[in-house]
Design an enzyme around this catalytic site. Structure first.
Site, PDB file in Angstrom:
ATOM      1  N   ARG A 325       5.781   8.579  -6.056  1.00 47.40           N
ATOM      2  CA  ARG A 325       6.397   7.815  -5.201  1.00 47.40           C
ATOM      3  C   ARG A 325       7.417   8.938  -4.088  1.00 47.40           C
ATOM      4  O   ARG A 325       7.734   9.884  -4.650  1.00 47.40           O
ATOM      5  CB  ARG A 325       7.323   6.679  -5.606  1.00 47.40           C
ATOM      6  N   LYS A 350      10.170   4.056 -10.615  1.00 52.83           N
ATOM      7  CA  LYS A 350      10.382   2.832 -10.425  1.00 52.83           C
ATOM      8  C   LYS A 350      10.513   1.969 -11.842  1.00 52.83           C
ATOM      9  O   LYS A 350       9.734   2.193 -12.804  1.00 52.83           O
ATOM     10  CB  LYS A 350       9.327   2.144  -9.627  1.00 52.83           C
ATOM     11  N   HIS A 456       3.527   7.216   1.375  1.00 53.72           N
ATOM     12  CA  HIS A 456       3.108   6.363   0.488  1.00 53.72           C
ATOM     13  C   HIS A 456       1.277   6.403   0.365  1.00 53.72           C
ATOM     14  O   HIS A 456       0.731   6.084  -0.594  1.00 53.72           O
ATOM     15  CB  HIS A 456       3.603   4.966   0.224  1.00 53.72           C
ATOM     16  N   ARG A 459      -0.008   8.657  -2.163  1.00 48.12           N
ATOM     17  CA  ARG A 459       0.014   8.132  -3.599  1.00 48.12           C
ATOM     18  C   ARG A 459      -1.262   7.331  -3.594  1.00 48.12           C
ATOM     19  O   ARG A 459      -2.004   7.313  -4.727  1.00 48.12           O
ATOM     20  CB  ARG A 459       0.977   7.254  -3.912  1.00 48.12           C
ATOM     21  N   HIS A 482       2.335   2.507 -13.569  1.00 43.52           N
ATOM     22  CA  HIS A 482       2.061   1.246 -13.458  1.00 43.52           C
ATOM     23  C   HIS A 482       2.187   0.479 -14.823  1.00 43.52           C
ATOM     24  O   HIS A 482       2.036   1.048 -15.839  1.00 43.52           O
ATOM     25  CB  HIS A 482       0.965   0.615 -12.711  1.00 43.52           C
ATOM     26  N   TYR A 491      -7.089  -0.307  -6.464  1.00 40.29           N
ATOM     27  CA  TYR A 491      -7.584   0.741  -6.125  1.00 40.29           C
ATOM     28  C   TYR A 491      -9.106   0.599  -6.238  1.00 40.29           C
ATOM     29  O   TYR A 491      -9.927   1.454  -5.605  1.00 40.29           O
ATOM     30  CB  TYR A 491      -7.223   2.172  -6.642  1.00 40.29           C
TER      31      TYR A 491
END
Length: 509
Positions: A325, A350, A456, A459, A482, A491
């Site tokens: 990120r 995150k 972004h 990524r 994640h 994805y």
């Protein structure tokens, strides 16, 4: 926006001091004066004619500003009239009729009606914070004059006194009582300052990010505007349901914004108001539609990276090469890069989670060059006596010299120093996110790529290209950081399926 002339601003601040306006409120009064003068300049009104304030008040009313905001602005402009009259030695009386506590109406009888002042439209950051309810001053006598463009003299002293009592938290008359709860009378137009302080404390205790605090404060402020600053102890499920419905129906916000508002109010009710949010039934959660992220091809990625200049090109390469990120990349410090093991460590990603990712070996020479540049900048800072870098949390208090150590320096330091006013010292921050975003946007435009690509997007491209090369979805999940594999599964929609449509038995393979 028009900038208030320094000489007027200086005189106005002196007037505010004479009127005993508390220091913490002076900034709000300056903003109202700036808004008013900018309005008069834009629409060609005379700022010293009371009719101009009437027009300004109508504009604020069109923007759905609250009664409290409008009354605060009225007081601010009345003090401006007082200041201008004092400097001009003119005489004329300003009539201030009672302001309806229900509608917030204000009248300047010598020039027309002044309705109300803006409740910030979508609660933008330019509007001052809510103060408290304003007690209407008593009716004042006035003199009529024949001049069309009448100049306003100093506001009657009892009007100023009434507002001084309001600001000091000692209204001269009892505020309007809205309802009774547990035998306690609760006023309308309550002051929510303590609420925002409690919200900030609740966020800080849980170590949530400053962006979370900013978003939650914004939604609470919008809720305050929606309920017209009613006492926060009276908030109930009808207020929440009405507010969320207002966002969806009137404001037509997206599903993600509505859900963010729901989460913000859930936190607000549970940890600030200490109320059971689960009892609020009937709140419809907006359903988010599936979002397919924008993905660049490998050729398009190379075109964008080739259009970036140092150090933004290396930032872009790490975003794509490691799937970082943007804030994770910019917050890298010297100690986070292990060249011997070719591993890059992401701290406080995150959700405050740490993870490691493989360092692209093709970038190692460029990364070493950047490290030498960081060392050179660090030596210059030490020579010039600068205070070093910014440290997370209270590490600067625990380790006095850590800010000057090389290992704690940003890997992408800012080009200029930042003055810390409390310390009166200069420290170096990392590259600003906005600068990188703008650089990548210009690179995309220069490459003439017909896609809405951002920082972004690198990524997203990282994950999609790994999946395209038959990497396991759980491996990609770990590399991206994640928490849930369902987030990574998005994805699968960005690449073509390589599965065979015709089913076969394993014996036939």
């Amino acid at each position: 926006m028009l900038v208030t002339p320094p000489i007027i601003l200086h005189q106005y601040e002196a007037t505010l001091t004479t009127a005993s306006i508390p220091r913490q409120h002076i900034g709000y009064y300056r903003k109202w004066l700036r808004f008013y003068l900018d309005f008069c300049n834009k629409y060609k009104f005379d700022p010293e004619n009371t009719e101009s304030f009437s027009r300004f008040n109508e504009k604020l009313k069109e923007k759905h500003q609250s009664d409290v905001f409008r009354k605060q602005a009225y007081h601010a402009i009345a003090l401006y009239y007082q200041m201008r009259n004092s400097s001009r030695k003119a005489s004329i009386n300003l009539d201030i009729s009672p302001m309806s506590s229900a509608a917030g109406d204000v009248q300047l009888h010598d020039a027309g009606t002044i309705d109300a002042l803006p409740e910030n439209e979508a609660t933008t950051a330019t509007s001052p914070p809510m103060m408290g309810s304003l007690t209407p001053p008593p009716t004042m006598p006035y003199r009529q004059t024949d001049s069309l463009h009448r100049r306003v003299s100093e506001a009657p002293q009892n009007y100023i006194d009434a507002h001084k009592q309001y600001i000091d938290g000692q209204p001269s008359a009892a505020p309007e009582i809205k309802c009774v709860e547990g035998g306690e009378l609760l006023p309308s137009g309550a002051n929510w300052v303590d609420v925002y302080q409690q919200l900030a404390s609740a966020i800080a205790i849980r170590h949530y990010s400053p962006k979370t605090l900013k978003a939650y404060q914004s939604w609470v402020r919008k809720l305050q505007t929606f309920v017209k600053s009613k006492d926060y102890r009276l908030l109930c499920k009808d207020d929440v349901i009405g507010f969320l419905s207002f966002l969806a129906v009137e404001k037509k916000v997206s599903a993600s914004s509505q859900n963010q508002a729901f989460n913000a109010l859930l936190f607000f009710f549970k940890h600030v108001l200490d109320k059971d949010f689960e009892n609020i039934k009937g709140v419809v959660r907006a359903k988010r539609k599936p979002y397919i992220p924008v993905v660049l091809s490998r050729d398009e990625v190379d075109q964008v990276l080739a259009s970036l200049s140092p150090p933004y090109d290396l930032v872009g390469k790490l975003l794509y090469g490691c799937g970082l990120r943007l804030f994770e990349c910019l917050k890298l410090r010297v100690q986070d890069l292990n060249f011997d093991m070719a591993v890059l460590t992401v701290h406080d990603g995150k959700g405050k989670k740490d993870r490691t990712v493989p360092m692209p070996r093709i970038l190692i020479p460029d990364l070493r060059i950047q490290l030498e540049e960081v060392k050179r900048t660090h030596r210059e800072d030490l020579t010039n006596g600068y205070a070093g870098t910014f440290l997370p949390g209270q590490l600067s208090a625990k380790y006095k010299n850590a800010a000057r150590e090389l290992t704690w320096q940003w890997f992408f330091p800012a080009k200029t120093l930042t003055l810390v006013t409390d310390e009166q010292m200069q420290r170096r921050y990392h590259l600003h996110e906005r600068h990188v975003q703008r650089a990548i946007k210009r690179a995309v435009q220069k490459s003439q790529i017909p896609k809405r690509a951002t920082a972004h997007t690198m990524r997203h491209s990282f994950a999609s290209h790994l999946l395209q090369n038959n990497y396991d979805i759980r491996t990609i999940q770990e590399l991206l950081g994640h928490s849930d594999v369902r987030t990574t599964m998005i994805y699968t929609h960005t690449v073509q399926s390589i599965t065979l449509k015709k089913a076969k038995s394993p014996l036939d393979f």
